[in-house]
Design an enzyme around this catalytic site. Structure first.
Site, PDB file in Angstrom:
ATOM      1  N   LYS A  43      -3.835 -16.606  -5.439  1.00  0.00           N
ATOM      2  CA  LYS A  43      -3.110 -15.445  -4.892  1.00  0.00           C
ATOM      3  C   LYS A  43      -4.098 -14.309  -4.708  1.00  0.00           C
ATOM      4  O   LYS A  43      -5.124 -14.257  -5.399  1.00  0.00           O
ATOM      5  CB  LYS A  43      -2.016 -15.000  -5.864  1.00  0.00           C
ATOM      6  CG  LYS A  43      -0.920 -14.180  -5.225  1.00  0.00           C
ATOM      7  CD  LYS A  43       0.116 -15.067  -4.566  1.00  0.00           C
ATOM      8  CE  LYS A  43       1.127 -14.293  -3.781  1.00  0.00           C
ATOM      9  NZ  LYS A  43       2.258 -15.157  -3.348  1.00  0.00           N
ATOM     10  N   ASP A  73       2.440 -12.464   2.063  1.00  0.00           N
ATOM     11  CA  ASP A  73       3.372 -12.181   0.959  1.00  0.00           C
ATOM     12  C   ASP A  73       3.888 -10.773   1.261  1.00  0.00           C
ATOM     13  O   ASP A  73       3.858 -10.347   2.430  1.00  0.00           O
ATOM     14  CB  ASP A  73       2.662 -12.281  -0.400  1.00  0.00           C
ATOM     15  CG  ASP A  73       3.634 -12.325  -1.584  1.00  0.00           C
ATOM     16  OD1 ASP A  73       4.146 -13.403  -1.895  1.00  0.00           O
ATOM     17  OD2 ASP A  73       3.908 -11.256  -2.194  1.00  0.00           O
TER      18      ASP A  73
HETATM   19  P1  NDP Z   1       8.195  -8.424   2.842  1.00  0.00           P
HETATM   20  O1  NDP Z   1       7.096  -7.460   2.704  1.00  0.00           O
HETATM   21  O2  NDP Z   1       8.481  -9.011   4.173  1.00  0.00           O
HETATM   22  O3  NDP Z   1       9.562  -7.813   2.307  1.00  0.00           O
HETATM   23  C1  NDP Z   1       9.674  -7.356   1.007  1.00  0.00           C
HETATM   24  C2  NDP Z   1      11.035  -6.711   0.845  1.00  0.00           C
HETATM   25  O4  NDP Z   1      11.273  -6.408  -0.511  1.00  0.00           O
HETATM   26  C3  NDP Z   1      11.158  -5.391   1.601  1.00  0.00           C
HETATM   27  O5  NDP Z   1      12.492  -5.216   1.990  1.00  0.00           O
HETATM   28  C4  NDP Z   1      10.752  -4.371   0.551  1.00  0.00           C
HETATM   29  O6  NDP Z   1      11.282  -3.092   0.780  1.00  0.00           O
HETATM   30  C5  NDP Z   1      11.355  -4.977  -0.697  1.00  0.00           C
HETATM   31  N1  NDP Z   1      10.535  -4.611  -1.853  1.00  0.00           N
HETATM   32  C6  NDP Z   1       9.269  -4.980  -2.108  1.00  0.00           C
HETATM   33  N2  NDP Z   1       8.822  -4.435  -3.232  1.00  0.00           N
HETATM   34  C7  NDP Z   1       9.841  -3.701  -3.687  1.00  0.00           C
HETATM   35  C8  NDP Z   1       9.983  -2.904  -4.824  1.00  0.00           C
HETATM   36  N3  NDP Z   1       9.011  -2.751  -5.725  1.00  0.00           N
HETATM   37  N4  NDP Z   1      11.180  -2.320  -5.002  1.00  0.00           N
HETATM   38  C9  NDP Z   1      12.184  -2.464  -4.109  1.00  0.00           C
HETATM   39  N5  NDP Z   1      12.083  -3.197  -2.998  1.00  0.00           N
HETATM   40  C10 NDP Z   1      10.930  -3.822  -2.805  1.00  0.00           C
HETATM   41  O7  NDP Z   1       7.890  -9.580   1.780  1.00  0.00           O
HETATM   42  P2  NDP Z   1       8.481 -11.056   1.708  1.00  0.00           P
HETATM   43  O8  NDP Z   1       9.872 -11.070   2.217  1.00  0.00           O
HETATM   44  O9  NDP Z   1       7.485 -11.957   2.287  1.00  0.00           O
HETATM   45  O10 NDP Z   1       8.478 -11.309   0.123  1.00  0.00           O
HETATM   46  C11 NDP Z   1       9.616 -11.068  -0.694  1.00  0.00           C
HETATM   47  C12 NDP Z   1       9.482 -11.860  -1.984  1.00  0.00           C
HETATM   48  O11 NDP Z   1       9.400 -13.256  -1.688  1.00  0.00           O
HETATM   49  C13 NDP Z   1       8.247 -11.559  -2.838  1.00  0.00           C
HETATM   50  O12 NDP Z   1       8.581 -11.715  -4.202  1.00  0.00           O
HETATM   51  C14 NDP Z   1       7.262 -12.661  -2.418  1.00  0.00           C
HETATM   52  O13 NDP Z   1       6.300 -12.899  -3.419  1.00  0.00           O
HETATM   53  C15 NDP Z   1       8.234 -13.821  -2.287  1.00  0.00           C
HETATM   54  N6  NDP Z   1       7.787 -14.954  -1.483  1.00  0.00           N
HETATM   55  C16 NDP Z   1       7.364 -14.784  -0.192  1.00  0.00           C
HETATM   56  C17 NDP Z   1       6.996 -15.888   0.551  1.00  0.00           C
HETATM   57  C18 NDP Z   1       6.612 -15.778   1.988  1.00  0.00           C
HETATM   58  O14 NDP Z   1       6.383 -16.820   2.617  1.00  0.00           O
HETATM   59  N7  NDP Z   1       6.539 -14.598   2.567  1.00  0.00           N
HETATM   60  C19 NDP Z   1       6.985 -17.237  -0.027  1.00  0.00           C
HETATM   61  C20 NDP Z   1       7.527 -17.310  -1.366  1.00  0.00           C
HETATM   62  C21 NDP Z   1       7.880 -16.203  -2.055  1.00  0.00           C
HETATM   63  P3  NDP Z   1      10.362  -1.981   1.501  1.00  0.00           P
HETATM   64  O15 NDP Z   1      10.107  -2.517   2.885  1.00  0.00           O
HETATM   65  O16 NDP Z   1      11.145  -0.738   1.487  1.00  0.00           O
HETATM   66  O17 NDP Z   1       9.116  -1.920   0.683  1.00  0.00           O
HETATM   67  O1  2IT Z   2       4.620 -16.956  -2.906  1.00  0.00           O
HETATM   68  C1  2IT Z   2       4.374 -17.776  -1.998  1.00  0.00           C
HETATM   69  O2  2IT Z   2       4.569 -18.983  -2.135  1.00  0.00           O
HETATM   70  C2  2IT Z   2       3.863 -17.245  -0.726  1.00  0.00           C
HETATM   71  N1  2IT Z   2       3.723 -16.029  -0.580  1.00  0.00           N
HETATM   72  C3  2IT Z   2       3.455 -18.187   0.380  1.00  0.00           C
HETATM   73  C4  2IT Z   2       2.126 -18.808   0.097  1.00  0.00           C
HETATM   74  C5  2IT Z   2       1.552 -19.616   1.230  1.00  0.00           C
HETATM   75  O3  2IT Z   2       0.389 -20.002   1.074  1.00  0.00           O
HETATM   76  O4  2IT Z   2       2.225 -19.879   2.226  1.00  0.00           O
END
Ligand code: NDP
Ligand code: 2IT
Length: 450
Positions: free
Chosen positions: A125, A165
């Site tokens: 990561k 992420d």
């Molecule tokens: P994005 O940046 O696209 O979206 C994140 C969302 O969560 C936004 O709406 C953001 O609000 C909100 N958010 C983030 N941090 C906070 C915080 N501290 N307090 C309140 N709201 C928060 O990220 P993703 O959708 O990609 O990721 C979301 C989650 O999913 C994370 O935990 C990530 O690790 C996990 N994940 C992502 C993957 C991927 O493929 N993208 C794969 C597996 C897991 P705002 O915009 O206002 O900051």
């Molecule tokens: O938390 C996760 O699994 C991710 N943010 C995606 C990782 C990836 O390599 O696609």
């Protein structure tokens, strides 16, 4: 068992002030008790001591110049945690809260998640304490270029393959890739989540959210239930939340909430997906703008949240999908969900439930897909992107989506079968941790003391 206590104590000394990392380690170690008790080989090969220590951690300065001509400096990270099963794989997070603890907890979770996928992927990561909010496109580009000026020497299509992420989506991956290509001259699959115009895979954008809903579907099937007609609570409004909401609609469910760092939208007749995409993918504005289009919806500002948790989880719903960030679902939230009749939780985010919340959820024996199982669709589809890049092929949307469904079904099955094997059929935390751990640990033993 004292080994958990001893391991955490040791980490507190050698890696001080990393609360989220200790939390992730403690949860995994707690699940591993029965395996460690019945298998002296893991102790003989010092697997626990080795698995909690990253193979390599890179920290670097990221200097860049903002639009006013001021020099800004951020801190960059890449933690290459474990390569027993394949090249390091895991996303990059750009968020002001990023520090060594956050990146290490995410990297540690990624080891077991990637093992569960059954694909040849190690765990890693990275990220930076950079806040993309309010930055111009040129500032984002300059930051990404500076970040890659250091990162490029550590990554490669068969060594370490970053992705997105929080705060890192298609735009950032584009700027990162452009700089990597300029520095190395290589056009290869060194990043995933790329644009469909130049090496990305169909379904990667949707994969984490879709996979999280497929996981919920399998959970419900086991209870003789379906998603159709279920009221769903979703937190987050980013990549994972949006495509969780999209798939919920496709399968006949009704998602009524979403949230961001400013507050929560509750729209009883169902979140309008088109408006949500317009606000978050195109205009990139705060969620209260949703009310301009749908004045009948309700916006609950963060200041009005309950002091012991999150407004989303106090609304009544059949299913919950935490899709924003770590520790966003507290003990009091879990109690409220259960009191309101929630029958299952599928975690799109990484470690969204606090330790106390997980205890409450497991005790209630409702369906529970922990993040490292339920959100593994994203990294799995990243591996499908790597496979297409390496073989110079492009698969259709249907082909990739079909593979994603099969991978998620296999993750569900191995997680549930392992939970059954250890006499706790409802405990998929134990199932996921043990199933993932055994693959990594056995591979580490076969590869010797490295
Ligand atoms: P994005 O940046 O696209 O979206 C994140 C969302 O969560 C936004 O709406 C953001 O609000 C909100 N958010 C983030 N941090 C906070 C915080 N501290 N307090 C309140 N709201 C928060 O990220 P993703 O959708 O990609 O990721 C979301 C989650 O999913 C994370 O935990 C990530 O690790 C996990 N994940 C992502 C993957 C991927 O493929 N993208 C794969 C597996 C897991 P705002 O915009 O206002 O900051
Ligand atoms: O938390 C996760 O699994 C991710 N943010 C995606 C990782 C990836 O390599 O696609």
């Amino acid at each position: 068992m004292t080994y958990i206590h001893d391991t955490i104590l040791k980490l507190q000394k050698t890696s001080p002030a990393q609360a989220e990392f200790y939390q992730a380690v403690e949860e995994v170690l707690d699940s591993l008790r029965p395996v460690l008790e019945s298998n002296e080989k893991y102790q003989r090969h010092a697997i626990i001591e080795r698995i909690v220590e990253p193979e390599r951690q890179i920290m670097f300065r990221v200097p860049w110049v903002d639009d006013q001509g001021n020099v800004q400096v951020n801190k960059g990270y890449r933690v290459e945690f474990n390569s027993a099963l394949g090249p390091y794989k895991g996303g990059l997070r750009f968020h002001p809260s990023v520090n060594a603890s956050i990146i290490k907890f995410l990297g540690f979770e990624q080891i077991f998640k990637n093992a569960l996928t059954g694909l040849p992927l190690g765990g890693g990561k990275g990220g930076a304490n950079f806040d993309p909010k309010g930055k111009s496109d040129s500032e984002i580009m300059r930051f990404c270029q500076s970040f890659m000026n250091e990162l490029y020497r550590h990554i490669g299509p068969t060594t370490d393959v970053p992705a997105g992420d929080i705060g890192v989506g298609a735009r950032e991956i584009g700027y990162l890739f452009g700089q990597y290509k300029r520095l190395t001259g290589n056009y290869d699959g060194v990043l995933t989540g790329k644009s469909l115009l130049w090496g990305g895979s169909l379904v990667r954008k949707e994969a984490t959210g879709y996979g999280c809903v497929y996981f919920a579907q399998y959970l419900l099937e086991d209870k003789g239930e379906t998603l159709a007609g279920k009221t769903c609570l979703v937190s987050g409004a980013g990549n994972v939340a949006i495509y969780t909401i999209e798939k919920l609609y496709q399968l006949g469910a009704c998602p009524v909430t979403c949230s961001d760092s400013s507050g929560t939208i509750y729209h009883a007749k169902g979140i309008n997906l088109e408006t949500l995409k317009e606000l978050k993918e195109v205009r990139k504005v705060k969620l209260n703008a949703y009310l301009e289009v749908h004045p009948e919806a309700q916006f609950i500002a963060v200041n009005d949240y309950p002091s012991d948790g999150h407004a989303v989880w106090r609304i009544s719903g059949n299913l919950a999908f935490p899709c924003a960030t770590q520790n966003e679902l507290t003990k009091a939230d879990a109690e409220a969900l259960i009191a309101n009749g929630c029958m299952a939780i599928s975690e799109g985010a990484n470690m969204p439930s606090t330790q106390n919340a997980v205890e409450i959820i497991l005790k209630a024996k409702i369906g529970y897909g922990p993040g490292k199982a339920a959100n593994a669709g994203g990294v799995s589809t990243s591996q499908l992107e790597m496979a297409q890049n390496a073989s110079m092929q492009c698969w259709s949307f249907e082909e990739v989506d079909e593979k994603l469904k099969v991978i998620m079904a296999n993750i569900y099955k191995s997680t549930r079968d392992t939970a059954v094997e250890f006499g706790e059929p409802h405990n998929l935390v134990l199932g996921a941790n043990i199933a993932g751990f055994r693959k990594v640990a056995d591979a580490m033993i076969e590869q010797g003391i490295v």
